[in-house]
Design a protein around this motif. Structure first.
Motif, short mmCIF file in Angstrom:
data_model
loop_
_atom_site.label_atom_id
_atom_site.label_comp_id
_atom_site.label_asym_id
_atom_site.label_seq_id
_atom_site.Cartn_x
_atom_site.Cartn_y
_atom_site.Cartn_z
N GLN A 226 0.83 -1.20 0.00
CA GLN A 226 0.00 0.00 0.00
C GLN A 226 0.87 1.26 0.00
OE1 GLN A 226 -2.64 0.26 3.35
NE2 GLN A 226 -3.96 1.77 2.37
N LYS A 227 1.92 1.24 0.76
CA LYS A 227 2.84 2.37 0.79
C LYS A 227 3.52 2.55 -0.56
CE LYS A 227 6.92 4.08 3.25
NZ LYS A 227 7.93 3.78 4.31
N LEU A 228 3.83 1.44 -1.20
CA LEU A 228 4.45 1.50 -2.52
C LEU A 228 3.50 2.14 -3.53
CD1 LEU A 228 6.98 0.59 -4.13
CD2 LEU A 228 5.77 -1.53 -4.64
N GLY A 229 2.21 1.79 -3.44
CA GLY A 229 1.24 2.39 -4.34
C GLY A 229 1.10 3.89 -4.12
N ARG A 230 1.13 4.31 -2.85
CA ARG A 230 1.03 5.76 -2.57
C ARG A 230 2.24 6.51 -3.11
NH1 ARG A 230 -0.88 4.02 2.61
NH2 ARG A 230 1.21 4.41 3.45
N SER A 231 3.41 5.91 -2.98
CA SER A 231 4.61 6.58 -3.46
C SER A 231 4.60 6.72 -4.97
CB SER A 231 5.86 5.81 -3.01
OG SER A 231 5.89 4.52 -3.59
N ARG A 232 3.98 5.74 -5.66
CA ARG A 232 3.90 5.83 -7.12
C ARG A 232 3.02 6.98 -7.56
NH1 ARG A 232 2.88 -0.49 -8.77
NH2 ARG A 232 5.05 -1.21 -8.71
N ARG A 233 1.97 7.21 -6.79
CA ARG A 233 1.00 8.23 -7.22
C ARG A 233 1.52 9.65 -7.02
NH1 ARG A 233 -2.06 3.99 -5.07
NH2 ARG A 233 -3.60 3.18 -6.52
#
Length: 911
Positions: A226-233
């Motif tokens: 989930q943190k990885l997805g937020r960093s991508r955005r």
């Protein structure tokens, strides 16, 4: 304490084993280091520093002090100095874990530029809870270590400040948040596996296999993902992130917004690799839509092509708001603009989606449009299989339909058509459906007699698209995927397609197959794909045993595949020559990805256009200039466009269940009936005319497990003065049922009123009476010998289209319902004769009445109304499983007897 470090050199060196812990403040260090002795060398194990010899008379002693007294050596007391803070933390964590504790950083001290020079370490249970009412693990554990950076030697040292805990050691490290953290190496591995769409449930075992000391939980993996997805955005909205990905990855894309809500409605995009392959193989286009691919429930259209080596590749993708002609037309127009009208596909294959068919005709009028044979027979199976009871008959239908579709000549088509018509002589409704929906209107789009007149390279179905749908969904994490994640899935699939295509090219060039060793293939080997040579070999085998000529050859291989047909091959064999290369279509000779067609974009010089744009811009007022700037920003950086997410579609079509269309119900007044002088629109029948734009994959089937639908055109309250002719209906129905009647519906009195009333009872419009009659007829002849034993008449008499009680038994058996027949001459109840209630998931009770001895109407009863006596015909011939019906409704049957014990059940004169 100083010990000798080496005895092989002329100068004796010593190493500081423990160092001295000063009692003043937090200073730490070995006296040798404090004295300024330079480091000479380091041992390879332990990182200990060697210094020049120090005489014993100098009084240096390395010891540990605490309040002036010697204490026991702590497990954390070490002779090591560490190259970095990370090395120190690793060593501390390993020692702490061996004792059952977890050590964390309590605080740190930074010098210039944020460089940390000192850290204070403590137990993970140290500190005091801020919220005393909430859950906490803080118990103010006093344990504390101090790590300090020695600038002169660029090393870290460690000393124990307080070596005691106020709690027992843990038996397991699981549950300690700090211990469950991922290392940098583990984080990189989880990131790589996540990009490959490996599920967290599968990632965790991989981590534990590589590191047996890993104590991370599944929640740890989910949090990291989930943190990885937020960093991508990166502060972008979901749609802005999609636009950013499409732009940075080099996609060709178009989008359309809702003018009112500014929501994304359509998104069309082509992967750069897909566009390159399409330029190499632009001849065949297959397209189909699928569902359940994104969290917005937008239909997803995929367009694919075929290579010379029989490999499938994706051409374009589109998310659409609806599946109407306008949506498809916009998508196909985007596809056409991508190539700037430079070329047109030879053939387009779709299913029989009328909206898509119309869009293809509008955008690509020069292409040959074919219908998918697989979808056609699937539709025939859904609609016709329930009407054909014998498996042998159905197998014959399948075989004859296949022969009809593959008919190569007009004579063969006529012969196969007549054979099919003869087979379905007793199933006129099935044949009528096949002709009216498929053979009479679309035969030229799927029958070989017409489709093989144009080159389609053997593509007659959209199964390739279905296969690509399955591959995409296999790589998806869920059926409610974000659009950006879905694009990452497409990236993987397209990359895999490119690899497979290049491999097939290479194998066709370098691999020599023994079956192509004959002289006739000499000019084709390494120049034509193996798949094309397999087709030629099949045709070569067909030509053996007879000498074909253009009249009896059919030339299907030449006209359909662009390959030498049987009579051509016979000539080559007879003359002993090889197949010339130019007799093979260029499609099969292409074994690389260089463009077969060039896309002419015209003048791409932007300088003079920018000058005109600047002149126009300068002449506009400020508010227009602002619009210009906003539009230019949309072009240069679409990721900054403010686009709202699509609203989630609730009633997506998907693959709908085969149930009848639900219509809005109108609650009737009590004691009401309907007049049908004003005819409502007809409902779709089982075999409907599908030449209007329908719901996608729509189908129609009677579902008797749902409540019936009132087909009222207008209602009458029978407590008021009713229209002429309706008030007398109640007088024709036994008074015992009057308190339970909520609705009476009249039907047209054309001699078919009995079947019309049954259609209304089952929830359909009365005009479905013919289907009802046909289904009853099929049930009668399906079990002819069984019914012959109990019924005196096996056909409808000319004057009375529905004879009771015989038809009551037939209705109950055909539809699995309980039939209540009301009449002043004697009411009766009919149950299914051969099956019990446990064989039906649900069943219902339907009621109709005979009025004036010559007309039937539908009656709707409410509640636990009395049930008329069971028909004597059912009682005589019931089977053991069917006896449960009588038990189930025993109370209602007895209730009727209590109210009217003298009324006998309805019987014929023979009874």
């Amino acid at each position: 304490m100083l010990v000798p470090a080496s005895e092989t050199t002329s100068e004796t060196k010593f190493v500081c084993v423990f160092g001295e812990i000063s009692a003043i403040g937090d200073d730490i260090g070995c006296p040798a280091i404090s004295a300024g002795f330079p480091a000479i060398s380091e041992t390879t194990s332990g990182g200990r520093i060697c210094f020049p010899a120090i005489s014993a008379g100098d009084g240096w002693k390395c010891k540990q002090k605490k309040s002036g007294k010697m204490t026991n050596i702590s497990e954390f007391s070490t002779n090591q100095v560490f190259k970095s803070r990370e090395d120190l933390m690793i060593w501390v964590q390993n020692v702490a874990r061996s004792q059952g504790y977890v050590i964390v950083t309590k605080r740190s001290k930074a010098v210039t530029k944020g460089f940390i020079s000192k850290i204070v370490l403590g137990c993970d249970l140290c500190g005091v809870a801020r919220n005393k009412d909430g859950d906490t693990k803080k118990i103010n554990c006093p344990f504390e270590l101090v790590g300090k950076y020695l600038k002169a030697h660029d090393r870290w040292t460690l000393r124990v400040k307080r070596d005691e805990h106020n709690h027992e050691p843990s038996l397991y490290m699981e549950g300690h948040a700090y211990a469950m953290r991922l290392t940098d190496k583990e984080s990189r591995l989880v990131k790589d596996l996540t990009e490959l769409n490996v599920k967290p449930l599968d990632i965790l075992p991989t981590l534990k296999e590589q590191n047996q000391n890993n104590v991370s939980s599944l929640r740890t993996i989910y949090n990291f993902v989930q943190k990885l997805g937020r960093s991508r955005r990166e502060e972008r909205s979901p749609i802005q992130n999609v636009m950013h990905i499409l732009q940075t990855k080099g996609y060709n894309f178009e989008y359309r917004l809702n003018n009112t809500t500014n929501e994304l409605e359509e998104l069309f995009f082509i992967h750069p690799t897909s566009f390159k392959i399409w330029q190499a193989f632009p001849y065949v286009v297959l397209m189909d839509a699928t569902y359940k691919t994104n969290k917005y429930n937008l239909p997803f259209l995929e367009i694919v092509g075929v290579t010379s080596t029989n490999k499938t590749f994706s051409i374009a993708f589109a998310f659409m708001h609806n599946e109407q002609t306008s949506n498809y037309r916009w998508t196909l127009t985007c596809l056409k603009l991508t190539i700037n009208n430079s070329f047109c596909p030879r053939v387009i294959v779709t299913d029989r989606d009328l909206a898509l068919m119309k869009a293809c005709e509008d955008v690509f009028p020069e292409s040959n449009h074919l219908l998918c044979r697989w979808h056609i027979f699937n539709d025939i199976t859904k609609r016709c299989r329930p009407r054909i009871n014998l498996q042998k008959t159905w197998d014959s239908l399948h075989s004859k339909w296949k022969k009809l579709v593959e008919s190569p000549t007009p004579d063969a088509y006529i012969e196969n058509y007549e054979n099919l018509q003869e087979l379905l002589f007793n199933h006129a409704d099935v044949f009528d459906y096949l002709y009216s929906v498929w053979l009479g209107k679309y035969a030229e789009r799927y029958v070989s007699l017409w489709t093989d007149r144009h080159v389609n390279f053997g593509n007659s179905t959209t199964n390739r698209v279905e296969s690509q749908h399955a591959k995409l969904k296999k790589h998806m994490e869920s059926r409610k995927c974000d659009l950006d994640k879905f694009i990452h899935v497409i990236e993987k699939v397209v990359q895999s397609q490119e690899t497979a295509i290049k491999e097939s090219f290479t194998r066709s060039i370098i691999v020599r197959k023994p079956r192509f060793k004959d002289q006739i293939f000499d000019k084709l080997r390494r120049r034509v794909s193996n798949h094309a040579m397999d087709k030629i070999l099949e045709e070569l085998h067909r030509s053996k045993g007879f000498f074909p000529n253009p009249e009896n050859c059919g030339c299907q291989m030449r006209t359909c595949y662009g390959l030498p047909c049987a009579h051509e091959l016979a000539m080559y064999v007879g003359s002993g020559s090889s197949i010339p290369l130019d007799s093979v279509d260029a499609f099969w000779r292409k074994l690389d990805l260089s463009p077969s067609v060039s896309v002419a974009y015209g003048d791409l010089n932007i300088d003079h256009r920018m000058e005109r744009l600047k002149e126009t811009f300068d002449s506009q007022p400020d508010h227009i200039k602002f619009q210009y700037i906003r539009r230019m920003e949309e072009i240069t950086d679409p990721s900054k466009i403010l686009i709202n997410e699509p609203s989630v579609k609730k009633n997506t079509r998907g693959r709908p269940k085969m149930k009848r269309v639900q219509h809005e119900k109108q609650a009737p007044h009590r004691y009401s009936c309907s007049d049908l002088h004003q005819q409502p629109p007809m409902h779709n029948s089982s075999f409907v005319d599908l030449n209007t734009e329908p719901s996608r994959h729509s189908s129609y089937e009677i579902d008797l497990n749902e409540a019936p639908i009132n087909q009222c055109s207008y209602m009458f309250d029978l407590n008021e003065e009713p229209p002429m002719g309706h008030s007398s209906f109640l007088n024709e129905i036994p008074s015992i049922f009057h308190p339970y009647i909520t609705h009476i519906q009249n039907v047209m009195g054309d001699g078919n009123c009995g079947f019309r009333s049954i259609a209304v009872c089952l929830g359909y419009h009365e005009d479905e009476w013919l289907n009802i009659r046909q289904q009853l007829h099929q049930e009668l002849w399906r079990s002819y010998h069984d019914y012959a034993k109990l019924l005196h008449c096996l056909s409808a008499p000319p004057k009375h289209w529905m004879l009771m009680p015989e038809t009551g038994i037939l209705i109950a058996n055909t539809y699995g319902v309980v039939v209540q027949f009301l009449t002043n001459q004697g009411s009766a109840t009919f149950f299914p004769l051969w099956r019990g209630p446990n064989e039906f998931e649900n069943h219902r009770v339907i009621t109709f009445a005979l009025v004036y001895n010559n007309h039937y109407v539908m009656v709707q009863l409410e509640g636990e109304c009395p049930m008329p006596p069971i028909s004597v015909l059912w009682t005589r011939h019931k089977t053991p499983p069917a006896t449960l019906w009588e038990t189930m409704y025993k109370s209602r049957l007895q209730f009727y007897k209590q109210l009217k014990p003298t009324e006998r059940c309805f019987m014929t004169l023979d009874d």
